[in-house]
Design a protein around this motif. Structure first.
Motif, PDB file in Angstrom:
ATOM      1  N   SER A  67       0.325  -1.641  -0.416  1.00  0.00           N
ATOM      2  CA  SER A  67       0.129  -0.017  -0.042  1.00  0.00           C
ATOM      3  C   SER A  67       0.547   1.016   0.456  1.00  0.00           C
ATOM      4  O   SER A  67      -0.024   2.556   0.540  1.00  0.00           O
ATOM      5  N   TYR A  68       2.096   1.556  -0.624  1.00  0.00           N
ATOM      6  CA  TYR A  68       2.861   2.186   0.090  1.00  0.00           C
ATOM      7  C   TYR A  68       3.526   2.817  -1.546  1.00  0.00           C
ATOM      8  O   TYR A  68       3.816   4.062  -1.970  1.00  0.00           O
ATOM      9  N   ASN A  69       2.898   2.455  -2.553  1.00  0.00           N
ATOM     10  CA  ASN A  69       3.681   2.703  -4.104  1.00  0.00           C
ATOM     11  C   ASN A  69       2.234   2.595  -5.032  1.00  0.00           C
ATOM     12  O   ASN A  69       2.214   1.874  -6.225  1.00  0.00           O
ATOM     13  N   VAL A  70       1.153   2.407  -4.881  1.00  0.00           N
ATOM     14  CA  VAL A  70       0.041   1.784  -5.521  1.00  0.00           C
ATOM     15  C   VAL A  70       0.252   2.232  -7.318  1.00  0.00           C
ATOM     16  O   VAL A  70      -0.338   1.877  -8.037  1.00  0.00           O
ATOM     17  N   GLY A  71       0.086   3.996  -7.444  1.00  0.00           N
ATOM     18  CA  GLY A  71       0.170   4.529  -7.996  1.00  0.00           C
ATOM     19  C   GLY A  71       1.195   4.025  -9.446  1.00  0.00           C
ATOM     20  O   GLY A  71       0.437   3.867 -10.765  1.00  0.00           O
ATOM     21  N   THR A  72       2.224   3.824  -9.248  1.00  0.00           N
ATOM     22  CA  THR A  72       3.449   3.130 -10.227  1.00  0.00           C
ATOM     23  C   THR A  72       2.712   1.330  -9.973  1.00  0.00           C
ATOM     24  O   THR A  72       3.018   1.008 -11.192  1.00  0.00           O
ATOM     25  N   GLN A  73       2.275   1.048  -9.232  1.00  0.00           N
ATOM     26  CA  GLN A  73       1.417  -0.554  -9.219  1.00  0.00           C
ATOM     27  C   GLN A  73       0.965  -0.572 -10.611  1.00  0.00           C
ATOM     28  O   GLN A  73       0.932  -1.275 -11.727  1.00  0.00           O
ATOM     29  N   LEU A  74      -0.132   0.704 -10.377  1.00  0.00           N
ATOM     30  CA  LEU A  74      -1.438   0.637 -11.796  1.00  0.00           C
ATOM     31  C   LEU A  74      -0.795   1.427 -12.785  1.00  0.00           C
ATOM     32  O   LEU A  74      -0.819   0.892 -13.810  1.00  0.00           O
ATOM     33  N   LYS A  75       0.393   2.035 -12.666  1.00  0.00           N
ATOM     34  CA  LYS A  75       1.068   2.565 -14.103  1.00  0.00           C
ATOM     35  C   LYS A  75       1.200   1.165 -15.459  1.00  0.00           C
ATOM     36  O   LYS A  75       1.589   0.881 -16.494  1.00  0.00           O
ATOM     37  N   VAL A  76       2.147   0.464 -13.959  1.00  0.00           N
ATOM     38  CA  VAL A  76       3.102  -1.007 -14.871  1.00  0.00           C
ATOM     39  C   VAL A  76       2.009  -1.644 -15.678  1.00  0.00           C
ATOM     40  O   VAL A  76       1.811  -2.013 -16.601  1.00  0.00           O
ATOM     41  N   ILE A  77       0.508  -2.095 -14.548  1.00  0.00           N
ATOM     42  CA  ILE A  77      -0.849  -2.670 -15.114  1.00  0.00           C
ATOM     43  C   ILE A  77      -0.857  -1.955 -16.372  1.00  0.00           C
ATOM     44  O   ILE A  77      -1.112  -2.703 -17.168  1.00  0.00           O
ATOM     45  N   GLU A  78      -0.811  -0.551 -17.016  1.00  0.00           N
ATOM     46  CA  GLU A  78      -1.843  -0.106 -18.279  1.00  0.00           C
ATOM     47  C   GLU A  78      -0.554  -0.201 -18.879  1.00  0.00           C
ATOM     48  O   GLU A  78      -0.653  -0.437 -20.078  1.00  0.00           O
ATOM     49  N   ILE A  79       0.513  -0.669 -18.737  1.00  0.00           N
ATOM     50  CA  ILE A  79       2.118  -0.666 -20.194  1.00  0.00           C
ATOM     51  C   ILE A  79       1.747  -2.183 -20.208  1.00  0.00           C
ATOM     52  O   ILE A  79       1.658  -2.462 -21.140  1.00  0.00           O
ATOM     53  N   GLU A  80       1.201  -2.867 -18.836  1.00  0.00           N
ATOM     54  CA  GLU A  80       1.540  -4.429 -19.720  1.00  0.00           C
ATOM     55  C   GLU A  80      -0.309  -4.767 -20.154  1.00  0.00           C
ATOM     56  O   GLU A  80       0.083  -5.314 -21.214  1.00  0.00           O
ATOM     57  N   LYS A  81      -0.593  -3.572 -20.467  1.00  0.00           N
ATOM     58  CA  LYS A  81      -2.092  -3.323 -20.856  1.00  0.00           C
ATOM     59  C   LYS A  81      -1.570  -3.294 -22.610  1.00  0.00           C
ATOM     60  O   LYS A  81      -1.960  -3.649 -23.847  1.00  0.00           O
TER      61      LYS A  81
END
Length: 720
Positions: free
Chosen positions: A422-436
């Motif tokens: 829970s300390y860097n969710v923004g970057t985690q979601l950015k990588v999700i977008e890159i994967e898509k």
């Protein structure tokens, strides 16, 4: 359309025995059985000898007599007679083709032109017209393709290619922090603003709260415990592709060979051991278990054998000497712990890191999955590459989103795992977008990611309702999580039928009954906990469009089904606030009282705001001196409003005090003549000259907009 087929020429000796004497004898090739020796032209058998052989074969293989005309029809074609006699017995006649004009079947070797019969679409014998089939459809998308020419020629790709490239590239030595195992905990995470933002190395695992097998544990032990027949994905380092058909037993046999006896350089990086006996010998570091979303938020009753849940925390990685894992970001931007169990003293794992800045992630997105991946060193597209060398017994924690590649100079055995936090969710979601965007197959993405996010949201909503204190970093991450979940909700409400169905399937109905209400309520409570003073969404975020049908809109101009209105409580008559969420109503205040306004006018010695950087100076002003003797007298009009809000809660009450201060500063204007002579002549003020004023309003309620417009022409507005 021409039709072609391949079939063996049908023949048996019975046909030869019943052939009419008026017909021309068949050639030995068409008349013989597969077990009958072929006589030469010089040694043709006599009639009696042929009849005896045929009778013997008929006794061995009884076949019903067939008409002679059918035998000729099946074994010959209209063009057979056009061939020379010597070729009629030697050429293979297995491929047939039908003429589109006369509908007759021909041997392709008799009537064709030597082309591949499988590529022909239409064919007419009389006119010798051939129409070929169109080429197979090819995708326009760029893909990384294996070099089939080199593979067919026996020339393999070079597994050491990038290692030679690295030698000529600028690589920085790392300056990452080395920590003691006992210092890696929640206290460090909460008190150090740089924690979990850069990789850290723990040289001695003592104090990490981690359990690992003994140092003499081997790959053969892995196969014995997990099972020799367990399938395992093996990476061919030269091509960076999977090698099918491997089991742990076969891998252990390959791994234990001498390097010179191995046919290729291979690597295993995805053996997940959860649910096996080996999992009982491995325990991740204490900090990982305290942060991991799966451990914290996925229901314990829905984990373990027989349940589908994210199994990503226990991996066994086995690499041989010279193995190379190309640049990648772990799925969903998950963080990684990495412990080296055994190897040589010189260091057996070398990491190359790229910081996950927006520019570097954009470069990685352009590079990943395209032809650049085969031809370009990713380090040339980013700001810098950092090198870290790990030794046996070392442990490293890699934070969210770091791009990295790994080289193992010597055989190694490593245990590690992935975890979301829970300390860097923004970057985690950015990588999700890159994967898509790069179309990473679902097989290589974080399993059950969306469902896990819903479990996380459900738990944090209950914590916020219970007045749990959350750090600013966690609240910022939850804001990003809320944006992701609200986008999922909008897909459920406005997307296509397939998209709606897919989004709804990710919601864990065992815990969440109303996903839209949960996502929007969590977003409201997160904003409130982060310091947003407004009770509704309209004040929490700037509006994208001024109005829709006369009503302010917060969703880009799309009017909600229920317009925001002031609602009155059925019993107390208290103001509940504007309805901003379809399935959620914020709790209203029992008492809202405005205190009498205070107005005063004073003169203050202050420097006129014309120097460079005056905006920052006046924004940060805390009421102290404003220039002393160098300043001029300014007329200051000050208005102050105070609002008190009170409401009763379980076990007590809540009280909110809102103070608004509006200031208007005005300096008399100096004449041009006094400005020229200001060194020798005392400054004089001209009463008749229009005043120069500047307005600045840094924090006003919507009710004060009229007051702001009155002072727009000539004054300066400050907030106390």
């Amino acid at each position: 359309m021409a039709r072609s087929k391949r079939r063996p020429t049908r023949s048996n000796p019975q046909k030869s025995r019943e052939r009419s004497p008026q017909l021309e004898p068949l050639t030995p090739l068409s008349a013989r059985s597969s077990l009958t020796p072929v006589p030469t032209h010089d040694e043709q058998p006599g009639p009696e000898q042929a009849q005896e052989e045929a009778q013997e074969e008929v006794q061995e293989i009884p076949v019903q007599p067939q008409p002679t005309s059918m035998a000729l029809e099946e074994d010959t074609c209209p063009a057979c007679k056009d061939l020379p006699a010597d070729l009629q017995t030697t050429l293979p006649k297995e491929s047939w083709i039908r003429c589109d004009a006369c509908k007759s079947w021909y041997h392709w070797v008799c009537a064709g032109n030597g082309a591949d019969v499988d590529t022909i679409d239409k064919w007419q014998k009389p006119s010798r017209t051939i129409t070929f089939k169109p080429p197979a459809r090819k995708s326009a998308r760029k893909r990384v393709q294996p070099d089939y020419v080199n593979l067919n020629a026996g020339v393999e790709a070079d597994p050491s290619r990038w290692l030679r490239v690295i030698q000529s590239k600028p690589i920085k030595d790392d300056e990452f922090r080395r920590m003691n195992g006992s210092d890696v905990g929640l206290e460090w995470l909460e008190n150090d603003e740089n924690s979990m933002k850069e990789p850290i190395v723990i040289e001695n695992p003592e104090g990490l709260g981690m359990k690992m097998p003994d140092a003499d544990f081997t790959v053969s032990d892995v196969a014995d415990i997990v099972g020799h027949e367990t399938p395992v994905e093996v990476i061919d380092v030269a091509t960076q592709s999977n090698s099918p058909g491997w089991t742990l037993g076969k891998w252990a046999e390959y791994y234990n060979k001498e390097p010179s006896a191995r046919d290729k350089v291979r690597n295993v990086i995805s053996l997940e051991i959860s649910g096996t006996l080996l999992a009982d010998r491995v325990l991740p570091p204490r900090l990982v278990r305290e942060l991991d979303w799966v451990d914290k938020f996925w229901p314990s009753t829905r984990r373990g054998k027989g349940h589908a849940y994210p199994k990503v925390q226990l991996y066994c990685l086995m690499g041989v000497a010279s193995a190379w894992t190309d640049w990648h970001v772990d799925f969903a931007g998950s963080s990684v712990y990495y412990h080296i169990l055994r190897g040589c003293k010189a260091g057996i794992s070398v990491f190359y890191f790229i910081r996950p800045t927006p520019a570097n992630l954009a470069a990685y997105e352009r590079w990943s999955g395209t032809e650049l991946q085969s031809n370009i060193w990713l380090g040339d597209m980013v700001d810098e590459v950092v090198k870290v060398t790990l030794h046996p017994g070392n442990t490293m924690i890699i934070p969210t989103g770091w791009i990295h590649a790994v080289h193992t100079p010597m055989d190694s055995l490593v245990f590690g795992g992935n975890f979301l936090h829970s300390y860097n969710v923004g970057t985690q979601l950015k990588v999700i977008e890159i994967e898509k965007a790069t179309r990473v197959p679902k097989k290589f993405r974080f399993p059950y990611f969306a469902k896990l996010c819903w479990y996380v949201a459900d738990k944090y909503l209950r914590d916020l309702k219970a007045k749990e204190e959350l750090s600013l970093r966690v609240l910022e991450s939850l804001e990003a999580l809320c944006s992701y979940l609200v986008s999922e909700v909008r897909t459920m409400e406005r997307g296509s039928e397939a998209a709606k169905r897919d989004a709804k399937e990710h919601v864990p109905t065992d815990r969440i009954k109303d996903a839209p209400a949960l996502a929007r309520e969590l977003r409201w409570r997160v904003r409130l906990a982060a310091g947003t003073t407004s009770d509704d969404e309209e004040h929490g975020r700037p509006l994208k469009k001024a109005s829709t049908n006369g009503t302010a809109s917060v969703n880009g101009g799309v009017k909600r089904k229920r317009s925001p209105i002031e609602m009155q409580g059925p019993e107390t008559g208290t103001t509940l606030g504007r309805v901003q969420f379809r399935n959620f109503q914020p709790k209203g205040w029992d008492v809202v009282e405005d205190l009498p306004k205070e107005e005063e006018t004073t003169t203050v010695q202050a420097v006129y705001p014309e120097e460079v950087g005056w905006q920052q100076r006046w924004t940060k002003w805390d009421g102290g001196p404003l220039g002393g003797d160098a300043g001029r007298q300014a007329l200051v009009e000050r208005k102050r409003e105070i609002t008190i809000k009170v409401r009763k809660i379980d076990g007590g009450l809540e009280r909110q005090r809102i103070e608004r201060v509006f200031e208007k500063w005005e300096w008399p204007r100096v004449s041009d003549e006094d400005v020229v002579e200001k060194v020798d002549v005392e400054m004089k003020l001209e009463d008749e000259a229009p005043s120069r004023q500047t307005d600045v309003d840094l924090h006003m309620d919507d009710q004060k907009e009229e007051a702001t417009e009155e002072g727009q022409s000539n004054g300066m507005v400050m907030v106390g």
